[in-house]
Design a protein around this motif. Sequence first.
Motif, PDB file in Angstrom:
ATOM      1  N   LEU A   4      32.581  30.029  41.953  1.00 29.21           N
ATOM      2  CA  LEU A   4      31.667  30.330  40.851  1.00 29.21           C
ATOM      3  C   LEU A   4      30.535  29.313  40.840  1.00 29.21           C
ATOM      4  O   LEU A   4      30.780  28.105  40.863  1.00 29.21           O
ATOM      5  CB  LEU A   4      32.395  30.288  39.508  1.00 29.21           C
ATOM      6  N   TYR A   5      29.326  29.826  40.795  1.00 25.56           N
ATOM      7  CA  TYR A   5      28.114  29.012  40.824  1.00 25.56           C
ATOM      8  C   TYR A   5      27.409  29.163  39.485  1.00 25.56           C
ATOM      9  O   TYR A   5      26.948  30.247  39.153  1.00 25.56           O
ATOM     10  CB  TYR A   5      27.227  29.501  41.968  1.00 25.56           C
ATOM     11  N   LEU A  65      38.865  28.817  50.735  1.00 23.39           N
ATOM     12  CA  LEU A  65      38.278  28.189  49.554  1.00 23.39           C
ATOM     13  C   LEU A  65      38.736  26.737  49.408  1.00 23.39           C
ATOM     14  O   LEU A  65      37.941  25.868  49.037  1.00 23.39           O
ATOM     15  CB  LEU A  65      38.633  28.995  48.302  1.00 23.39           C
ATOM     16  N   ALA A  66      39.982  26.449  49.718  1.00 22.21           N
ATOM     17  CA  ALA A  66      40.484  25.071  49.632  1.00 22.21           C
ATOM     18  C   ALA A  66      39.729  24.160  50.598  1.00 22.21           C
ATOM     19  O   ALA A  66      39.413  23.014  50.268  1.00 22.21           O
ATOM     20  CB  ALA A  66      41.980  25.040  49.932  1.00 22.21           C
ATOM     21  N   HIS A  67      39.423  24.674  51.781  1.00 25.30           N
ATOM     22  CA  HIS A  67      38.690  23.887  52.775  1.00 25.30           C
ATOM     23  C   HIS A  67      37.218  23.736  52.370  1.00 25.30           C
ATOM     24  O   HIS A  67      36.644  22.647  52.478  1.00 25.30           O
ATOM     25  CB  HIS A  67      38.828  24.522  54.158  1.00 25.30           C
ATOM     26  N   PHE A 118      35.941  26.433  41.322  1.00 25.68           N
ATOM     27  CA  PHE A 118      36.757  27.022  42.367  1.00 25.68           C
ATOM     28  C   PHE A 118      37.991  27.607  41.696  1.00 25.68           C
ATOM     29  O   PHE A 118      38.767  26.884  41.091  1.00 25.68           O
ATOM     30  CB  PHE A 118      37.164  25.956  43.392  1.00 25.68           C
ATOM     31  N   TYR A 119      38.137  28.922  41.778  1.00 24.30           N
ATOM     32  CA  TYR A 119      39.272  29.598  41.166  1.00 24.30           C
ATOM     33  C   TYR A 119      40.198  30.072  42.272  1.00 24.30           C
ATOM     34  O   TYR A 119      39.793  30.826  43.154  1.00 24.30           O
ATOM     35  CB  TYR A 119      38.818  30.796  40.329  1.00 24.30           C
ATOM     36  N   PHE A 120      41.442  29.604  42.235  1.00 22.35           N
ATOM     37  CA  PHE A 120      42.446  29.972  43.231  1.00 22.35           C
ATOM     38  C   PHE A 120      43.415  30.974  42.616  1.00 22.35           C
ATOM     39  O   PHE A 120      43.978  30.725  41.554  1.00 22.35           O
ATOM     40  CB  PHE A 120      43.201  28.733  43.716  1.00 22.35           C
ATOM     41  N   ALA A 121      43.622  32.103  43.296  1.00 26.03           N
ATOM     42  CA  ALA A 121      44.521  33.128  42.793  1.00 26.03           C
ATOM     43  C   ALA A 121      45.979  32.698  42.918  1.00 26.03           C
ATOM     44  O   ALA A 121      46.796  33.002  42.063  1.00 26.03           O
ATOM     45  CB  ALA A 121      44.297  34.441  43.541  1.00 26.03           C
ATOM     46  N   GLY A 122      46.296  31.982  43.994  1.00 24.39           N
ATOM     47  CA  GLY A 122      47.672  31.540  44.217  1.00 24.39           C
ATOM     48  C   GLY A 122      47.980  30.250  43.484  1.00 24.39           C
ATOM     49  O   GLY A 122      47.086  29.493  43.116  1.00 24.39           O
TER      50      GLY A 122
END
Length: 98
Positions: free
Chosen positions: A5-6, A20-22, A62-66
């Motif tokens: 998200l920006y 995304l984590a990287h 940064f939104y992580f689904a897991g």
Amino acid sequence: MGRFLYQNAANSVEVDDRALAHLRLVIMTKLRRGEPFMFETSSPHGTGRRDFWMHPTIAVQFYFAGSRPPQINHRWVESLMESANSADGLRMVPEPQG
């Protein structure tokens, strides 16, 4: 599938949690250093691309689904950082194997 998200939820892009984590590590390192850069993303559905001007004064999320953080491949982080330091800016590069 996570989301980058920006500024706000209207400016967001779907990104695989592992990628995304990287990307998060590279983006946060560059912003922490006060180094603005361009970040190019492609739609996972092949429907286009978006470019974001990354600057320490612009809010990102940064939104992580897991619920579990993925294992980090340091060679991939290095490859992404090389991309971020290039004239073209940060682009998703393939994950190095091995």
